[in-house]
Design an enzyme around this catalytic site. Sequence first.
Site, PDB file in Angstrom:
ATOM      1  N   VAL A  11       8.469  79.697 -16.996  1.00 12.85           N
ATOM      2  CA  VAL A  11       9.503  80.720 -16.877  1.00 12.85           C
ATOM      3  C   VAL A  11      10.371  80.736 -18.133  1.00 12.85           C
ATOM      4  O   VAL A  11      10.548  81.779 -18.776  1.00 12.85           O
ATOM      5  CB  VAL A  11      10.365  80.468 -15.616  1.00 12.85           C
ATOM      6  CG1 VAL A  11      11.544  81.424 -15.553  1.00 12.85           C
ATOM      7  CG2 VAL A  11       9.512  80.595 -14.368  1.00 12.85           C
ATOM      8  N   GLU A 156      13.403  84.204 -10.107  1.00 14.50           N
ATOM      9  CA  GLU A 156      12.352  84.722 -10.982  1.00 14.50           C
ATOM     10  C   GLU A 156      11.092  85.017 -10.167  1.00 14.50           C
ATOM     11  O   GLU A 156      10.775  84.285  -9.244  1.00 14.50           O
ATOM     12  CB  GLU A 156      12.069  83.645 -12.043  1.00 14.50           C
ATOM     13  CG  GLU A 156      10.977  83.962 -13.006  1.00 14.50           C
ATOM     14  CD  GLU A 156      11.212  85.251 -13.746  1.00 14.50           C
ATOM     15  OE1 GLU A 156      12.272  85.390 -14.392  1.00 14.50           O
ATOM     16  OE2 GLU A 156      10.346  86.141 -13.683  1.00 14.50           O
ATOM     17  N   PHE A 157      10.373  86.090 -10.543  1.00  9.72           N
ATOM     18  CA  PHE A 157       9.179  86.473  -9.778  1.00  9.72           C
ATOM     19  C   PHE A 157       7.910  86.528 -10.617  1.00  9.72           C
ATOM     20  O   PHE A 157       6.900  87.070 -10.177  1.00  9.72           O
ATOM     21  CB  PHE A 157       9.411  87.826  -9.091  1.00  9.72           C
ATOM     22  CG  PHE A 157      10.572  87.798  -8.132  1.00  9.72           C
ATOM     23  CD1 PHE A 157      10.419  87.334  -6.840  1.00  9.72           C
ATOM     24  CD2 PHE A 157      11.838  88.192  -8.543  1.00  9.72           C
ATOM     25  CE1 PHE A 157      11.497  87.270  -5.972  1.00  9.72           C
ATOM     26  CE2 PHE A 157      12.924  88.137  -7.682  1.00  9.72           C
ATOM     27  CZ  PHE A 157      12.755  87.670  -6.386  1.00  9.72           C
ATOM     28  N   GLU A 160       2.088  82.928 -13.043  1.00 11.73           N
ATOM     29  CA  GLU A 160       1.351  82.252 -14.105  1.00 11.73           C
ATOM     30  C   GLU A 160       0.093  83.065 -14.417  1.00 11.73           C
ATOM     31  O   GLU A 160      -0.464  83.715 -13.539  1.00 11.73           O
ATOM     32  CB  GLU A 160       0.945  80.842 -13.662  1.00 11.73           C
ATOM     33  CG  GLU A 160       2.112  79.893 -13.650  1.00 11.73           C
ATOM     34  CD  GLU A 160       1.688  78.464 -13.316  1.00 11.73           C
ATOM     35  OE1 GLU A 160       0.561  78.071 -13.629  1.00 11.73           O
ATOM     36  OE2 GLU A 160       2.526  77.755 -12.732  1.00 11.73           O
ATOM     37  N   ASN A 260      -6.772  89.351  -1.351  1.00 12.05           N
ATOM     38  CA  ASN A 260      -8.059  88.795  -1.782  1.00 12.05           C
ATOM     39  C   ASN A 260      -8.295  87.477  -1.072  1.00 12.05           C
ATOM     40  O   ASN A 260      -7.633  86.473  -1.361  1.00 12.05           O
ATOM     41  CB  ASN A 260      -8.060  88.554  -3.296  1.00 12.05           C
ATOM     42  CG  ASN A 260      -8.111  89.856  -4.052  1.00 12.05           C
ATOM     43  OD1 ASN A 260      -8.881  90.749  -3.696  1.00 12.05           O
ATOM     44  ND2 ASN A 260      -7.275  89.989  -5.062  1.00 12.05           N
ATOM     45  N   GLY A 266      -3.027  78.039  -3.919  1.00 13.26           N
ATOM     46  CA  GLY A 266      -2.561  76.793  -4.528  1.00 13.26           C
ATOM     47  C   GLY A 266      -1.454  77.106  -5.519  1.00 13.26           C
ATOM     48  O   GLY A 266      -0.773  78.118  -5.404  1.00 13.26           O
ATOM     49  N   CYS A 269       3.916  76.969  -6.784  1.00 11.34           N
ATOM     50  CA  CYS A 269       4.987  77.761  -6.154  1.00 11.34           C
ATOM     51  C   CYS A 269       4.767  78.091  -4.684  1.00 11.34           C
ATOM     52  O   CYS A 269       5.603  77.731  -3.859  1.00 11.34           O
ATOM     53  CB  CYS A 269       5.186  79.045  -6.949  1.00 11.34           C
ATOM     54  SG  CYS A 269       5.527  78.720  -8.670  1.00 11.34           S
ATOM     55  N   ARG A 336      -2.030  72.283 -10.576  1.00  7.85           N
ATOM     56  CA  ARG A 336      -1.142  71.789  -9.518  1.00  7.85           C
ATOM     57  C   ARG A 336      -1.495  72.453  -8.177  1.00  7.85           C
ATOM     58  O   ARG A 336      -1.615  73.657  -8.091  1.00  7.85           O
ATOM     59  CB  ARG A 336       0.326  72.059  -9.880  1.00  7.85           C
ATOM     60  CG  ARG A 336       0.845  71.096 -10.934  1.00  7.85           C
ATOM     61  CD  ARG A 336       2.243  71.437 -11.347  1.00  7.85           C
ATOM     62  NE  ARG A 336       2.282  72.667 -12.125  1.00  7.85           N
ATOM     63  CZ  ARG A 336       3.411  73.245 -12.541  1.00  7.85           C
ATOM     64  NH1 ARG A 336       4.579  72.732 -12.228  1.00  7.85           N
ATOM     65  NH2 ARG A 336       3.349  74.351 -13.267  1.00  7.85           N
TER      66      ARG A 336
HETATM   67  C1  UGA Z   1       3.727  82.968  -7.350  1.00 11.09           C
HETATM   68  C2  UGA Z   1       4.287  84.362  -7.070  1.00 11.09           C
HETATM   69  O1  UGA Z   1       3.200  85.292  -7.008  1.00 11.09           O
HETATM   70  C3  UGA Z   1       5.284  84.791  -8.148  1.00 11.09           C
HETATM   71  O2  UGA Z   1       5.853  86.045  -7.810  1.00 11.09           O
HETATM   72  C4  UGA Z   1       6.386  83.719  -8.249  1.00 11.09           C
HETATM   73  O3  UGA Z   1       7.321  84.043  -9.267  1.00 11.09           O
HETATM   74  C5  UGA Z   1       5.754  82.378  -8.537  1.00 11.09           C
HETATM   75  O4  UGA Z   1       4.817  82.045  -7.499  1.00 11.09           O
HETATM   76  C6  UGA Z   1       6.874  81.353  -8.587  1.00 11.09           C
HETATM   77  O5  UGA Z   1       7.498  81.139  -7.574  1.00 11.09           O
HETATM   78  O6  UGA Z   1       7.173  80.853  -9.676  1.00 11.09           O
HETATM   79  P1  UGA Z   1       1.862  81.980  -9.006  1.00 11.09           P
HETATM   80  O7  UGA Z   1       1.970  80.734  -8.205  1.00 11.09           O
HETATM   81  O8  UGA Z   1       1.927  81.897 -10.475  1.00 11.09           O
HETATM   82  O9  UGA Z   1       2.985  83.040  -8.569  1.00 11.09           O
HETATM   83  O10 UGA Z   1       0.446  82.653  -8.669  1.00 11.09           O
HETATM   84  P2  UGA Z   1      -0.086  83.738  -7.605  1.00 11.09           P
HETATM   85  O11 UGA Z   1      -0.669  84.858  -8.349  1.00 11.09           O
HETATM   86  O12 UGA Z   1       0.942  84.047  -6.599  1.00 11.09           O
HETATM   87  O13 UGA Z   1      -1.278  82.915  -6.901  1.00 11.09           O
HETATM   88  C7  UGA Z   1      -1.011  81.821  -6.054  1.00 11.09           C
HETATM   89  C8  UGA Z   1      -2.281  81.388  -5.337  1.00 11.09           C
HETATM   90  O14 UGA Z   1      -2.688  82.356  -4.382  1.00 11.09           O
HETATM   91  C9  UGA Z   1      -3.485  81.165  -6.254  1.00 11.09           C
HETATM   92  O15 UGA Z   1      -4.171  80.023  -5.828  1.00 11.09           O
HETATM   93  C10 UGA Z   1      -4.326  82.419  -6.038  1.00 11.09           C
HETATM   94  O16 UGA Z   1      -5.698  82.234  -6.299  1.00 11.09           O
HETATM   95  C11 UGA Z   1      -4.066  82.686  -4.568  1.00 11.09           C
HETATM   96  N1  UGA Z   1      -4.273  84.105  -4.170  1.00 11.09           N
HETATM   97  C12 UGA Z   1      -3.469  85.076  -4.665  1.00 11.09           C
HETATM   98  C13 UGA Z   1      -5.286  84.425  -3.278  1.00 11.09           C
HETATM   99  O17 UGA Z   1      -6.034  83.547  -2.796  1.00 11.09           O
HETATM  100  N2  UGA Z   1      -5.438  85.722  -2.914  1.00 11.09           N
HETATM  101  C14 UGA Z   1      -4.636  86.714  -3.386  1.00 11.09           C
HETATM  102  O18 UGA Z   1      -4.840  87.883  -2.987  1.00 11.09           O
HETATM  103  C15 UGA Z   1      -3.634  86.382  -4.286  1.00 11.09           C
END
Ligand code: UGA
Length: 437
Positions: A11, A156-157, A160, A260, A266, A269, A336
């Site tokens: 971030v 923050e939203f 990664e 999805n 994982g 966050c 992580r």
């Molecule tokens: C998440 C949030 O999406 C952000 O908005 C937030 O700012 C961030 O946490 C945080 O709190 O800092 P992030 O952990 O980087 O972001 O990644 P995501 O894109 O949310 O994915 C998280 C997990 O969910 C991954 O393992 C991904 O593969 C899985 N996922 C995501 C799915 O299995 N299906 C989906 O449709 C979307």
Amino acid sequence: MKISIIGLGFVGLSFAAVLGSKNFSVLGIDNDPKKIIKIQNNEIPFYEPKLKKFLNSAQKKSLTVSDDLEFAVRSSDLIFITVSTPSLTNGEINLKFIKNVITKIGKTLKKTKNKPLIIVKSTVIPETSETVLLPLLEKFSQKSNGKGFGFLTNPEFLREGRAIDDTLNPHIIVLGGKKNNYMKKLSKFYSILYKKTTPIIITNYSNAELIKYANNSFLATKISFVNQLANICQKIPNSDVDIVATAIGIDPRIGNQFLNAGPGFGGSCLPKDLNALINFSDKIGYKNTFLNAVKTTNVQQAKKILYLLESILGNLKNKKITILGVSFKENSDDIRESVSIKLIRLLLQKNIKISAHDPKALLNIKKIFKDKITYSNTISESLHHSDCAIIMTPWNEYRDLKNSDFKGMRKKNLLDTRRLLSTKKLKLNYIAIGIGS
Ligand code: UGA
């Protein structure tokens, strides 16, 4: 206007790089001297697309990095705190880093005439700003909020793997705290930085803090929901979770993102924030059955992969399994809370030979499993003599796989947890989460 950003993780560094590239005068602060040197040499301590380019541009323009927190407090108008708030074993968040930063800021504030605005971007549980952080700041500075300094919370939203794009174009800005001149200042800063169409929500501290947890918990809910749907589809011949998810996503009340299905969520966050909200609910006397179910569903999804593997191979002893993708998501080297780690741990209990491949995260996973598994830089090497390949992370490299890539396998079995290859005509035993056979 002088801006400091304290804590140069995903971030903080992305925010510093974007602001610097836009010519804002930015000072990035971190207490890790090795990290500071790396960043000064334009090296990024982790893999994040586009960050290097923005960092380079920012350092040429108006970004400097150092470990001098005191200078930052004396010279800045805006001080953003972006240090991490990791999980304790009981799910609660660990405030050690943020308390340390707040204490140091407070001690410097006591000695300076500067009246900066301090903004907490780190994720903190409701009431933390008002009952923990602000009292610390007031105690050490001997000054009060709104007079000797400003204090606001601003979750923050960004995601990664898309940190730069999300920092350039956030879907929302949430500001929590007292509605005073400091709030006007921060709101003005963001309305200059972003498009007029970016919504700015101004509220109190607790609402802003809870918005962050509600947001991540809802995203986790969507994923657990679609994963359960996938498991239902798997039991209906010719059924496909993506077709069902795409259709329901067209309903504007549902929305098409985060549907999805896969091996479970994982990362640093979603699991952490879900746990922290469950823990907080318990603490305030409310047993959150719903969020607990979201969590349990996620834990079971990793075990489901093992069950599928057993249904393909029977006895797993002495079999070789290839894990394609160990980062928790594509375009990241972050492992992580990666489901691949959970799966590898489960497989190791069964005396299985494991070969792991990942475009970016092998160095990180090696630190965990050392010589317990093998690591391959190429997909073909990883698949050599394998009895089953499991696609875990949706890297683009895996979408491009074709028949010839699998030719070195001992048994041609592919378990695709993300359905990346579901429409390709592959000459192998293809099993995908969410597709009924
Ligand atoms: C998440 C949030 O999406 C952000 O908005 C937030 O700012 C961030 O946490 C945080 O709190 O800092 P992030 O952990 O980087 O972001 O990644 P995501 O894109 O949310 O994915 C998280 C997990 O969910 C991954 O393992 C991904 O593969 C899985 N996922 C995501 C799915 O299995 N299906 C989906 O449709 C979307």
